[in-house]
Every structure is written in C-alpha cells, then in structure tokens.
Design a protein around this motif. Structure first.
Motif, PDB file in Angstrom:
ATOM      1  N   MET A   1       0.838  -1.193   0.000  1.00 14.91           N
ATOM      2  CA  MET A   1       0.000   0.000   0.000  1.00 14.91           C
ATOM      3  C   MET A   1       0.873   1.243   0.000  1.00 14.91           C
ATOM      4  N   LYS A   2       0.406   2.280  -0.681  1.00 15.58           N
ATOM      5  CA  LYS A   2       1.128   3.557  -0.706  1.00 15.58           C
ATOM      6  C   LYS A   2       0.196   4.643  -0.201  1.00 15.58           C
ATOM      7  N   LEU A   3       0.723   5.521   0.657  1.00 14.01           N
ATOM      8  CA  LEU A   3      -0.071   6.651   1.140  1.00 14.01           C
ATOM      9  C   LEU A   3       0.586   7.949   0.702  1.00 14.01           C
ATOM     10  N   TYR A   4      -0.111   8.723  -0.111  1.00 16.95           N
ATOM     11  CA  TYR A   4       0.344  10.073  -0.466  1.00 16.95           C
ATOM     12  C   TYR A   4      -0.014  10.949   0.717  1.00 16.95           C
ATOM     13  N   ASP A   5       1.012  11.605   1.267  1.00 20.09           N
ATOM     14  CA  ASP A   5       0.900  12.082   2.637  1.00 20.09           C
ATOM     15  C   ASP A   5       1.561  13.441   2.843  1.00 20.09           C
ATOM     16  N   ILE A   6       0.955  14.233   3.719  1.00 14.47           N
ATOM     17  CA  ILE A   6       1.632  15.435   4.256  1.00 14.47           C
ATOM     18  C   ILE A   6       1.709  15.209   5.762  1.00 14.47           C
ATOM     19  N   SER A   7       2.914  15.292   6.327  1.00 13.35           N
ATOM     20  CA  SER A   7       3.069  14.891   7.732  1.00 13.35           C
ATOM     21  C   SER A   7       2.248  15.765   8.684  1.00 13.35           C
ATOM     22  N   GLY A  10      -3.808  16.795   9.370  1.00 10.63           N
ATOM     23  CA  GLY A  10      -4.643  15.969  10.252  1.00 10.63           C
ATOM     24  C   GLY A  10      -5.408  14.922   9.466  1.00 10.63           C
ATOM     25  N   ASN A  11      -5.804  15.247   8.227  1.00 11.05           N
ATOM     26  CA  ASN A  11      -6.529  14.266   7.407  1.00 11.05           C
ATOM     27  C   ASN A  11      -5.635  13.074   7.077  1.00 11.05           C
ATOM     28  N   CYS A  12      -4.354  13.351   6.810  1.00  9.19           N
ATOM     29  CA  CYS A  12      -3.427  12.248   6.550  1.00  9.19           C
ATOM     30  C   CYS A  12      -3.138  11.470   7.834  1.00  9.19           C
ATOM     31  N   GLN A  51      -5.987  16.742  -3.591  1.00  8.17           N
ATOM     32  CA  GLN A  51      -5.763  16.757  -2.136  1.00  8.17           C
ATOM     33  C   GLN A  51      -5.190  15.430  -1.663  1.00  8.17           C
ATOM     34  N   VAL A  52      -4.510  15.491  -0.539  1.00  4.34           N
ATOM     35  CA  VAL A  52      -4.131  14.277   0.190  1.00  4.34           C
ATOM     36  C   VAL A  52      -5.097  14.150   1.371  1.00  4.34           C
ATOM     37  N   PRO A  53      -5.254  12.974   1.927  1.00  4.21           N
ATOM     38  CA  PRO A  53      -4.578  11.711   1.620  1.00  4.21           C
ATOM     39  C   PRO A  53      -5.161  11.017   0.389  1.00  4.21           C
ATOM     40  N   VAL A  54      -4.255  10.258  -0.268  1.00  3.19           N
ATOM     41  CA  VAL A  54      -4.672   9.316  -1.301  1.00  3.19           C
ATOM     42  C   VAL A  54      -4.018   7.987  -0.957  1.00  3.19           C
ATOM     43  N   LEU A  55      -4.804   6.915  -1.041  1.00  5.62           N
ATOM     44  CA  LEU A  55      -4.267   5.581  -0.753  1.00  5.62           C
ATOM     45  C   LEU A  55      -4.287   4.747  -2.018  1.00  5.62           C
ATOM     46  N   GLU A  56      -3.173   4.093  -2.284  1.00 10.45           N
ATOM     47  CA  GLU A  56      -3.119   3.114  -3.381  1.00 10.45           C
ATOM     48  C   GLU A  56      -2.962   1.739  -2.760  1.00 10.45           C
ATOM     49  N   ASP A  57      -3.859   0.840  -3.126  1.00 14.70           N
ATOM     50  CA  ASP A  57      -3.745  -0.540  -2.655  1.00 14.70           C
ATOM     51  C   ASP A  57      -3.820  -1.425  -3.898  1.00 14.70           C
ATOM     52  N   PRO A 160      -7.797  13.600  15.126  1.00 17.30           N
ATOM     53  CA  PRO A 160      -6.627  14.456  14.871  1.00 17.30           C
ATOM     54  C   PRO A 160      -6.887  15.950  15.068  1.00 17.30           C
ATOM     55  N   TYR A 161      -7.920  16.487  14.432  1.00 16.01           N
ATOM     56  CA  TYR A 161      -8.094  17.940  14.529  1.00 16.01           C
ATOM     57  C   TYR A 161      -8.604  18.384  15.898  1.00 16.01           C
ATOM     58  N   VAL A 162      -9.258  17.475  16.644  1.00 13.12           N
ATOM     59  CA  VAL A 162      -9.633  17.836  18.023  1.00 13.12           C
ATOM     60  C   VAL A 162      -8.355  17.911  18.864  1.00 13.12           C
ATOM     61  N   LEU A 163      -7.484  16.930  18.690  1.00  9.32           N
ATOM     62  CA  LEU A 163      -6.190  16.952  19.384  1.00  9.32           C
ATOM     63  C   LEU A 163      -5.416  18.228  19.054  1.00  9.32           C
ATOM     64  N   LEU A 164      -5.540  18.659  17.789  1.00 11.95           N
ATOM     65  CA  LEU A 164      -4.758  19.811  17.306  1.00 11.95           C
ATOM     66  C   LEU A 164      -5.466  21.145  17.532  1.00 11.95           C
ATOM     67  N   ALA A 165      -6.587  21.134  18.254  1.00 10.69           N
ATOM     68  CA  ALA A 165      -7.358  22.377  18.451  1.00 10.69           C
ATOM     69  C   ALA A 165      -6.484  23.522  18.997  1.00 10.69           C
TER      70      ALA A 165
END
Ligand SMILES: N[C@@H](CCC(=O)N[C@@H](CS)C(=O)NCC(=O)O)C(=O)O
Length: 195
Positions: A1-7, A10-12, A51-57, A160-165
């Motif tokens: 699997m490949k994940l197109y990602d931005i570290s 929060g969506n990724c 947009q990211v995330p994109v997953l390739e399986d 993620p975004y609640v954690l990052l509030a």
C-alpha cells in the motif's frame, strides 16, 4: 500500500493512525503542496480534487480520508471498527459527518490560517470549532467513545483535529471529557503519534 501524505495534515494523520492500529505496513509518498505536487497531471489523475490523503492498494486508488478509513476498516479490520448493523452504522456515520463538517471547516480551517497562513475568517472558524467541541464534550460526559461502546472509525476520524485544536487557537482546558477521550485513544494498542 502507498499513502500520499503530508506529515502535518490531520486528514493524513487519520489514515496513518488507523493503518498503525490495524498493524498494516505501507509506503509513504511525501507530497509538497507548496511545490505544486497536488496540481500535477499525475497527481490529479489519482485525485481530481488535488488533495491528500490518497491511498493506493494494488490497482485501487482511493481519495478522501473518510473513504479511506471505511475501506481499510472493511478490507483489513474487524467488524467493530465499522459495524454492519444498520443502527450502529448510522451512529458511526453521524460522527464521520462531524469530522468532515464542523471539525474540518472549523478547527482545521482555523489551524490552517494560524499555521500555514491560509486566508479566511479566523473568528468564524473558531466559533464553528468551539461549537462542535461543546457538543462533543456533552456527548462524551457519559460515554467512552463517540459512536458505540468501543472505538470505531468515528473516533479515528474526529481525533486528529480535536487533538490539534490548540494549533487553531482553541484551548481544550474547558473540555475534560474530551481530554479523557483523547487519553483513551492514546492507550489503544499500536497507537501512533502524529509526528
Ligand atoms: N475531505 C478531504 C480533505 C482533504 C484535504 O483538505 N487535504 C488537504 C491537506 S489537510 C490538502 O491536500 N490540501 C492541499 C491543497 O488543497 O492543495 C479528506 O478528508 O481527505
């Protein structure tokens, strides 16, 4: 699997966290929006929304964090993450909707303004964000998990975004039930921090 990602996305992170909880190996393809990576013809073929995330399986390409969580839950997880029962499925769906509405257009947008200098109306985004945190706080006062009596992808999608509030200029100090829910998520086996 490949994940197109931005570290820092929060969506990724939703997807990275869930892959970790499922103990699935994958390759990360880092994407740099500032360099125009999401606007190339090759990337737009993967995700026309750019947009990211994109997953390739294998031959399958999936875009959007909610769709990816649903796919991973059904394909690789046990039923508890995304139940088949009509009522339970609807309970999960409600919170998946919150993740893509108030959490994204409130907390995540305010964070993008403060952290990445995106344009917008900070006060409006923060008002939307605190509004949904109030709802979540009340909901979690007598529950451990958002949708059911056990963790589901609803928790992973909202987390993620609640954690990052705080990055969005919204303190979590006044939300003890949300803080307890965050701590609970952190104790899940194979939990992974954002960075
Ligand atoms: N609803 C989408 C939102 C995805 C999204 O907003 N991705 C941002 C990063 S968090 C992105 O790729 N932005 C780059 C751009 O818009 O050029 C999802 O949940 O996957």
């Amino acid at each position: 699997m490949k994940l197109y990602d931005i570290s820092l996305s929060g969506n990724c992170y939703k997807v990275r966290l869930f892959l970790s909880l499922l103990d699935k190996e994958y390759e990360t393809i880092p994407v740099n929006t500032a360099a125009g990576d999401t606007r190339t013809a090759m990337f737009l073929k993967l995700n026309p929304r750019g947009q990211v995330p994109v997953l390739e399986d294998h031959d399958l390409v999936i875009w959007d964090s909610t769709a990816i969580l649903m796919y991973l839950a059904r394909r690789y997880g046990n039923e508890s993450w995304l139940p088949r029962d009509a009522i339970e499925l609807a309970m999960v769906g409600q919170w998946l909707a919150v993740a893509q509405n108030e959490i994204l257009y409130g907390i995540a947008r305010a964070r993008a303004m403060l952290l990445f200098k995106r344009a917008g109306d900070l006060q409006e985004y923060q008002t939307i964000g605190t509004g949904i945190l109030e709802v979540m706080e009340q909901h979690l006062e007598n529950r451990d998990w958002l949708a059911l009596k056990h963790p589901t992808i609803a928790d992973i999608a909202c987390y993620p975004y609640v954690l990052l509030a705080p990055d969005a200029g919204i303190t979590l100090e006044h939300y003890p039930a949300i803080q307890a829910w965050i701590d609970r998520i952190k104790t899940l086996p194979d939990y992974k921090d954002m960075l």
